[in-house]
Design an enzyme around this catalytic site. Structure first.
Site, short mmCIF file in Angstrom:
data_model
loop_
_atom_site.label_atom_id
_atom_site.label_comp_id
_atom_site.label_asym_id
_atom_site.label_seq_id
_atom_site.Cartn_x
_atom_site.Cartn_y
_atom_site.Cartn_z
N SER A 102 -2.39 -3.61 3.33
CA SER A 102 -1.52 -2.04 2.68
C SER A 102 -1.40 -0.52 3.44
CB SER A 102 -2.07 -2.98 1.62
OG SER A 102 -1.64 -2.10 0.92
N TYR B 53 -9.53 -2.78 -3.76
CA TYR B 53 -8.39 -2.84 -3.10
C TYR B 53 -7.86 -1.98 -2.24
CZ TYR B 53 -3.95 -5.11 -1.35
OH TYR B 53 -3.14 -5.44 -0.54
#
Length: 227
Positions: free
Chosen positions: A135, A148
């Protein structure tokens, strides 16, 4: 690569399930790892007989070793898609060191453990494909996403580190990073991309094992060229 075994982590739902269905549809044997047997069985009902469910928590290296040993009874691992991940929405003031590191253990630790085990087969044959799902969150963290963002950024770095260690000696073990974008999944957004669309791109990338892709980074269906 189409007659080999692909291992997909996080195969019980979302993108992992869609990837399993897509690769099974293209004639591959697929072993799907996940923590919930009921969810994996649902994937199996959708993907067909070439899908094998394997219950394992990727944050536990012992479970990963046992899971990959199970898949070797089917065929040597030649494709690994490290897709498993969690995205707990917690403000840093609500995180504990334990909850933060549990996210890291799944998102990064699972990628490291599964890659380490799969490489045992790949190094024997001298070829393979590893696709690490990552990501841009490390560069543009959203609020309540510290664990995250940190863990996914580390996955991208891990891909580069693997290439640094293996690229010269084993160039036919092709390692790439893929950022599929915001998806309409439990972890994603209601108005996100259909995971079946992203899975088409990811499956094609996993089957594309040209050594020139070693170290490549893809966003959705496009390669991100180095600056």
């Amino acid at each position: 690569m189409a007659k080999q075994l692909a291992v997909i982590t996080g195969a019980g739902s979302g993108l992992g399930r869609a990837l399993a269905m897509k690769l099974c549809g293209r004639g591959l044997l697929v072993a799907g790892l996940g923590r919930r047997e009921d969810a994996l069985q649902e994937t199996a009902s959708l993907a067909g007989e070439s899908f094998t469910p394997v219950v394992a928590d990727v944050s536990d290296p012992a479970q990963v070793r046992a899971a990959i040993e199970t898949t070797r009874a089917i065929a040597p691992v030649s494709i690994l898609i490290n897709n498993a991940g969690v995205y707990p929405h917690r403000d840093m003031l609500d995180e504990t060191s334990e909850s933060f590191m549990q996210t890291v253990a799944i998102n990064l630790g699972g990628t490291v453990a599964c890659s380490s085990e799969a490489l045992k087969n790949m190094c024997e044959t001298g070829r393979g494909r590893i696709l690490n799902v990552s990501s841009f969150a490390d560069m543009h963290p959203l609020p309540c996403s510290a664990a995250y963002s940190v863990s996914k950024g580390a996955v991208t770095t891990f891909s580069r580190a693997l290439v640094a260690d293996l690229g010269d000696r084993l160039p036919k073990i092709v390692i790439s990073t893929w950022m599929p974008g915001m998806l309409n999944t439990e972890m994603g957004l209601a108005d996100g991309l259909d995971p079946a669309v992203a899975a088409k791109w990811g499956a094609g990338l996993a089957l594309w094992d040209d050594p020139s892709l070693n170290g490549s980074v893809f966003e959705m269906d496009r390669e991100i060229l180095p600056l």
